[in-house]
Design a protein around this motif. Structure first.
Motif, mmCIF file in Angstrom:
data_model
loop_
_atom_site.group_PDB
_atom_site.id
_atom_site.type_symbol
_atom_site.label_atom_id
_atom_site.label_comp_id
_atom_site.label_asym_id
_atom_site.label_seq_id
_atom_site.Cartn_x
_atom_site.Cartn_y
_atom_site.Cartn_z
ATOM 1 N N TRP A 337 39.494 27.512 36.245
ATOM 2 C CA TRP A 337 38.046 27.452 35.996
ATOM 3 C C TRP A 337 37.559 26.063 35.587
ATOM 4 N N ASP A 367 40.615 31.411 39.421
ATOM 5 C CA ASP A 367 39.441 31.985 38.763
ATOM 6 C C ASP A 367 38.334 32.188 39.789
ATOM 7 N N ASP A 368 37.127 32.262 39.321
ATOM 8 C CA ASP A 368 35.956 32.595 40.139
ATOM 9 C C ASP A 368 35.852 31.679 41.373
ATOM 10 N N TRP A 412 41.347 36.098 39.155
ATOM 11 C CA TRP A 412 40.139 36.475 38.395
ATOM 12 C C TRP A 412 39.358 37.505 39.198
ATOM 13 N N ARG A 444 22.862 36.100 34.683
ATOM 14 C CA ARG A 444 23.646 35.210 35.539
ATOM 15 C C ARG A 444 23.417 35.570 37.020
ATOM 16 N N LYS A 477 42.666 38.475 35.508
ATOM 17 C CA LYS A 477 41.659 38.210 34.466
ATOM 18 C C LYS A 477 40.423 39.029 34.818
ATOM 19 N N ASP A 479 36.828 39.974 34.180
ATOM 20 C CA ASP A 479 35.664 39.370 33.533
ATOM 21 C C ASP A 479 34.467 40.318 33.574
ATOM 22 N N ASN A 481 30.272 39.442 33.040
ATOM 23 C CA ASN A 481 29.452 38.301 32.657
ATOM 24 C C ASN A 481 27.987 38.561 32.366
ATOM 25 N N CYS A 527 38.104 39.835 29.497
ATOM 26 C CA CYS A 527 37.212 38.694 29.331
ATOM 27 C C CYS A 527 35.787 39.195 29.526
ATOM 28 N N GLY A 529 32.683 36.717 29.600
ATOM 29 C CA GLY A 529 32.122 35.412 29.264
ATOM 30 C C GLY A 529 32.777 34.927 27.980
ATOM 31 N N GLY A 530 34.082 35.018 27.917
ATOM 32 C CA GLY A 530 34.818 34.757 26.673
ATOM 33 C C GLY A 530 34.936 36.056 25.901
ATOM 34 N N TRP A 546 40.415 36.845 26.554
ATOM 35 C CA TRP A 546 39.934 35.456 26.461
ATOM 36 C C TRP A 546 38.949 35.393 25.290
ATOM 37 N N ASP A 549 34.426 31.376 25.738
ATOM 38 C CA ASP A 549 34.232 30.362 26.774
ATOM 39 C C ASP A 549 34.202 28.972 26.169
HETATM 40 C C1 DGJ Z 1 33.281 33.531 32.376
HETATM 41 C C2 DGJ Z 1 34.670 33.333 31.868
HETATM 42 O O1 DGJ Z 1 34.731 33.473 30.498
HETATM 43 C C3 DGJ Z 1 35.174 31.992 32.352
HETATM 44 O O2 DGJ Z 1 36.418 31.714 31.811
HETATM 45 C C4 DGJ Z 1 35.225 32.031 33.843
HETATM 46 O O3 DGJ Z 1 36.155 32.980 34.270
HETATM 47 C C5 DGJ Z 1 33.844 32.340 34.398
HETATM 48 N N1 DGJ Z 1 33.297 33.516 33.821
HETATM 49 C C6 DGJ Z 1 33.886 32.511 35.892
HETATM 50 O O4 DGJ Z 1 32.687 32.890 36.403
#
Ligand code: DGJ
Length: 744
Positions: A337, A367-368, A412, A444, A477, A479, A481, A527, A529-530, A546, A549
């Motif tokens: 990332w 990742d993304d 991811w 987002r 991972k 996520d 978001n 995860c 966004g962290g 995670w 972020d």
């Molecule tokens: C949010 C995550 O916390 C980041 O580490 C990363 O994976 C992004 N999303 C990717 O969009």
């Protein structure tokens, strides 16, 4: 036996190694809470004397004066719309408009082993380490039965609680509020500790005396959220890290939560934790059950550190199914990332893989940006096929090439979301949460899939199971978001819309449960966004999450220290990133970035090619050092040696068997002409001698003198402490590893 019934006083007592929890079947069958605290013997009903309190009504059937009121007696699970005007635990409504709950004991039993819940994650017992107490309460007017479940883990000093609500009547009942547990602390002065924050600055500790009236911590975001961790602590007003009574309340739930704390007219504190009742309702047909998420309760009279230790051991050993973690643990990962954001491609990844290997990493995480038309964060979520322009040979081609280089492959995903600009949304617009007649808010630029619908979770299961089957993936991972807004499910009738948010969480657990169950060799990291969904519910599926972020090590000191009160270090996803940091712009020494990432999973979030040969060599050494100490850091006992407002942050890790201890210290605020840097170590064997095996300083601008001594007594390190040389510079740090030598 960790559960006792004594008929004379009708008391039920739950015993753990260092705590006692006692309740009593009181007048008219009300279940009273007598005590929860440090071990003591006997029935404790003498604590709660009859009291005639103005404006606290008495049950009609009571014949012996006005001494008993639900409003003044500590309750085990409070009702509502009755004579207890404090926080309710259960609120329901019948078809005829009867509102409230008046709960009396119907029956109780003990069972060997630990209860399980339907569709919800919960802690488990290893072998015969737990017993279950079930107490069934009845509400006559509605016909509802409320089964209070207690899991007693003697050795762990933990009691888990959950509730099963059964509609044993003939009509439909609507649940409006369902708490996992109610905890009355009738005496004493208490502080309420909560962990608030925001995206990229999660889990900031806040401690305040419990004030009269109400205080809460809650989420209505559909997830546990960055903003208010569901984990809370009630501790004695004078409790410290090492002394005093502390109660930890850890909900095993990832959705809308609320913990309310109330100090009442008589000085009694009540905490009620459960699903957030705002916008919640659940229709229960005759014969149906509803399981309320579990709450893990731990008590320590050895201060906050003792509480953390109990919770850490319990979450590691009795919640996370950590087989995959064990398999992955010798592999440090590099995540793409912050190295390339959306600019991923096979060529880029293979270069990153080679660089990662040079740093000692063994796993490369894509990742993304790898799927569909995903060139930025505005599109393609839902279209989970590799972008052939970026990955001409698909993910399997990449995984194979990485494996030839000795690197494992991780991926991811963000299963719960959909972009409006995606094939999935075009095919199934109704799968996204949205209120009819209103444009849904975008987060987002994405919408949230309605995971409460079986066809949605079925589609997601098929999609991701195929990806995992067809590609050699060791790590995922997962996520998420954005927060849930516009919560309305197209699949539910109007009278059931209050169920949508909880059904979403149940769908998430169904999906996570199937995928983690069917692919046990894959390590799933949570995860949002962290740390937007950093909770015990997720930990049951994903042994690491995670944390944030924000990868700035100085910000991370507060975030990770906040998280450490309830959650084990093994659960913290933490990576070394570039300097200046991408989130804060702050420059920090490489060694300091490594030290903070070591208090967690230790991985990389940078492009090795952008580093100098010297930096790469340092990272190789840091990886080796982490792997050398991993067991001590992740499976040992963690000590917070410094207060939040100190100019340095010192942490200590003591191996589970005590054979070594690692001390880390980061200087947050270098001062001119400073006082000596001094810390007292903890958790050592006072009789033993400890040899300083390594003593390293990073990022210091001043020369560091040789260590004056290399062998220390355990008692001396704990009582007299250790004075470190002055550290000058921008955020310098120290790491000292002591190995136990001999016993005198
Ligand atoms: C949010 C995550 O916390 C980041 O580490 C990363 O994976 C992004 N999303 C990717 O969009």
């Amino acid at each position: 036996m960790s559960i006792e019934y004594r008929a004379e006083r009708r008391t039920l007592t739950l015993l753990t190694k260092n705590s006692v929890y006692q309740m009593q079947i009181g007048p008219l069958g009300y279940l009273l809470h007598l005590y929860y605290g440090a071990r003591c013997e006997g029935d404790l009903d003498w604590l709660h004397l009859p009291r005639d309190c103005g404006f606290s009504p008495n049950p009609h059937e009571l014949t012996e004066g006005r001494g008993f009121s639900l409003d003044t007696m500590p309750q085990e699970y409070s009702g509502s719309n009755g004579a207890d005007f404090r926080l309710s635990s259960l609120e329901l409504e019948t078809g005829s408009g009867v509102v409230g709950a008046d709960l009396h004991v119907l029956r109780w039993e003990t069972r060997p082993g630990k209860y399980a819940l339907d569709g919800l994650p919960a802690s488990f017992a290893n072998g015969d380490e737990a017993e279950t107490l079930s107490v069934v309460l009845g509400d006559e007017a509605s016909g509802v039965e409320v089964e209070l479940l207690y899991g007693v883990f003697y050795e762990r000093d933990v009691i888990t609680r959950a509730v099963r609500i059964r509609n044993a009547g003939g009509g439909v009942v609507t649940l409006r509020k369902v708490a996992s547990a109610c905890l009355d602390l009738p005496f004493g002065r208490w502080d309420f500790i909560r962990f608030h924050g925001r995206h990229a600055m999660e889990r900031q500790i806040e401690r305040a005396p419990v004030r009269s009236g109400l205080q809460s911590t809650a989420s209505l975001r559909g997830s546990s959220g960055h903003h208010n961790d569901p984990f809370t602590i009630l501790c004695a007003h004078d409790a410290t890290e090492d002394h005093g009574a502390c109660y930890g309340l850890m909900p095993v739930y990832s959705g809308n939560h609320r913990t309310d704390v109330e100090l009442d007219q008589g000085g009694s504190v009540r905490a009620v934790a459960g699903i957030n009742p705002d916008r919640f309702s659940w229709r229960l047909l005759p014969g149906e059950c509803f399981d309320v998420p579990e709450l893990i309760l731990a008590f320590s009279d050895e201060g906050l550190t003792g509480l953390s230790h109990r919770l850490h051991r319990f979450l590691r050993g009795n919640l996370s199914r950590a087989e995959a973690r064990r398999r992955a643990e010798d592999r440090v990962l590099l995540n793409s990332w912050e190295a390339c954001y959306f600019g991923v491609s096979e060529t880029r990844m293979l270069a990153l893989g080679r660089g990662a290997k040079e740093l000692g990493a063994g796993l490369l995480v894509l990742d993304d940006g790898w799927f569909g038309e995903r060139c930025d964060d505005r599109r393609a979520l839902g279209d989970w096929t590799p972008n052939r322009g970026k990955f001409p040979e698909g993910l399997s081609g990449l995984a194979e090439k990485l494996s030839e280089d000795g690197m494992a492959f991780g991926l991811w995903i963000e299963p719960e979301m959909v972009s409006e600009d995606s094939a999935l949304f075009r095919a199934h617009p109704d799968w996204a949460l949205r209120v009819p007649g209103r444009s849904p808010a975008l987060g987002r630029d994405q919408l949230v899939l309605d995971l409460g619908r079986e066809e949605v979770t079925e589609h997601l299961y098929e999609t991701f199971a195929a990806l995992l089957r067809e590609n050699d993936i060791s790590y995922v991972k997962w996520d998420m978001n954005r927060s849930l807004s516009d919560v309305y499910s197209a699949a539910l009738p109007p009278e059931r819309q209050g169920e949508a948010a909880h059904r979403y969480v149940l769908g998430l657990y169904r999906l996570l449960g199937r995928l983690t169950g069917d692919f046990p060799a894959v390590l799933f990291e949570g995860c949002s966004g962290g740390g937007g969904r950093f909770d015990a519910g997720i930990l049951a599926f994903c042994p690491q999450i995670w944390v944030s972020d924000n990868t700035d090590p100085i910000a991370r000191l507060r975030i990770q220290q906040g998280a450490s009160y309830g959650y084990p270090i093994a659960a913290f996803g933490a990576h070394v990133s570039a300097s200046p940091n991408h989130q804060t712009g702050r420059a920090t020494p490489l060694g300091t970035r490594c030290l903070v990432a070591m208090a967690g999973s230790f991985g990389f979030e940078l492009d090795p090619a952008a580093l100098s040969a010297e930096e790469r060599a340092q990272l190789r050494e840091q990886t080796a050092f982490f792997l050398r100490c991993r067991e001590t850091i992740q499976q040992g006992d963690f000590y917070r040696l410094s207060a939040e407002d100190e100019r340095f942050c010192a942490w200590q890790f003591v191996a589970e068997d005590g054979h070594e201890t690692l001390l880390t210290l980061v200087l947050k605020d270098p001062e001119a002409n400073p006082a000596p840097l001094h810390v007292c170590l903890k958790g050592l064997d006072p009789q033993a001698r400890y040899r300083l095996e390594c003593r390293d300083f990073f990022g210091c601008r001043n020369p560091i003198p040789e260590a004056p001594r290399t062998v220390f007594g355990g008692a001396a390190l704990m009582h007299a402490g250790l004075t470190l040389p002055q550290l000058l510079g921008d955020y310098p740090c120290a790491r000292l590893l002591f190995v136990k030598e001999t016993c005198k």
